[in-house]
Design a protein around this motif. Structure first.
Motif, PDB file in Angstrom:
ATOM      1  N   LYS A 149       0.816  -1.493  -0.461  1.00 61.04           N
ATOM      2  CA  LYS A 149      -0.066  -0.130  -0.530  1.00 61.04           C
ATOM      3  C   LYS A 149       0.983   0.854   0.339  1.00 61.04           C
ATOM      4  N   GLU A 152       2.328   1.830  -3.525  1.00 61.52           N
ATOM      5  CA  GLU A 152       1.342   1.854  -4.667  1.00 61.52           C
ATOM      6  C   GLU A 152       1.039   3.335  -4.375  1.00 61.52           C
ATOM      7  N   ARG A 198       6.364  -3.686  -6.808  1.00 62.92           N
ATOM      8  CA  ARG A 198       4.934  -4.391  -7.185  1.00 62.92           C
ATOM      9  C   ARG A 198       4.897  -5.416  -7.197  1.00 62.92           C
TER      10      ARG A 198
END
Length: 283
Positions: A149, A152, A198
């Motif tokens: 999180k 991102e 990611r």
């Protein structure tokens, strides 16, 4: 497989895993085979500073995971089992019948699963700062999801600032100071992209974390842990050693999650001793 000799000590090349995936590797040294498996926050070149002496006693192979470094990016949604099959393809492509497999943090799970799936190929396991729990998956899952999180929503720089005081021990952070913090940050930003991290974090969330998997590892196992590992208490290490059929532990006082980075000389000595135990290479 294509090989290019960079110098007398370093061999580099690629293993074609599938039509769209190539795995980049490098090899150094001679002697018993050791395969180094990166975690998702390092590349194959990162090992050079921490295994230079070891390369005088063993043949060391390191490689970039798919989606990392010089290896091919993920063609789609990351799948955990792909990393296990990629490691087998590396063994097969390089003609490795058997090797000692070394992992750190989340890559210890790749090593564990490879040892369970292919016990005849693993002479021994060295798990440095294992991302495992003798109790279950919830804590590690939540930690990994929080990192994903952060990546991102805030990017690589903020993720590094979140990671640094966790994976490094308190003593190491104090000794490194602001200069060490900034130097490592520049290195971190230089070898990673948002996409590569990611993919690594997303697949980490899918990694099997059932403690009973440890009971299925037949290979002799060394747990190299830090006494100041944020994710692994002394009690947890003791319980983990009891789950592995044949495991011993070495604890670095005040060492962080990646204690092998903080004490590379100690780490290499322990690896050499482990090689002598499982491969019978004593002088």
């Amino acid at each position: 497989m294509t090989d290019t000799t960079v110098d007398d000590a370093l061999e580099t090349g690629e293993i074609q895993v599938s039509d769209d995936i190539r795995i980049a590797y490098e090899r150094r040294g001679s002697g018993p085979d050791i395969v180094l498996v990166n975690n998702f926050f390092m590349d194959r070149k990162s090992w050079r500073s921490y295994t230079a002496k070891l390369a005088t006693r063993a043949r060391i192979t390191s490689y970039d995971l798919r989606g990392q470094g010089d290896s091919s990016p993920h063609p789609g949604e990351p799948v955990w089992e792909d990393h296990i099959s990629d490691l087998k393809a590396l063994f097969d492509g390089l003609g490795l019948e058997k090797a000692i497999v070394v992992g750190t943090s989340f890559s210890t799970l790749i090593c564990r699963d490879f040892a369970v799936a292919h016990p005849d190929r693993v002479q021994g396991l060295i798990l440095a700062g294992p991302a495992m729990s003798p109790h279950g998956p919830q804590r590690l899952r939540r930690i990994t999801k929080s990192w994903l999180k952060t990546l991102e929503t805030s990017g690589l720089g903020v993720l590094y600032e979140q990671l640094y005081p966790l994976v490094s021990g308190d003593r190491a952070v104090e000794e490194a100071g602001p200069i060490g913090f900034m130097g490592r940050k520049q290195n971190f930003l230089g070898i990673h992209t948002v996409d590569s991290l990611r993919a690594g974090l997303a697949v980490s969330v899918k990694a099997p974390l059932d403690p009973q998997i440890m009971t299925k590892v037949a290979a002799p196992t060394l747990l190299f842990v830090g006494g100041d590992d944020f994710s692994l208490s002394t009690d947890a290490v003791r319980e983990m050693v009891g789950l592995f059929p044949d495991a011993v532990t070495v604890t670095v006082p005040d060492g962080g999650h990646l204690a092998f980075l903080e004490e590379p000389e100690w780490f290499q000595r322990e690896v050499e001793s482990f090689i002598e135990r499982v491969a019978g290479t004593g002088d």
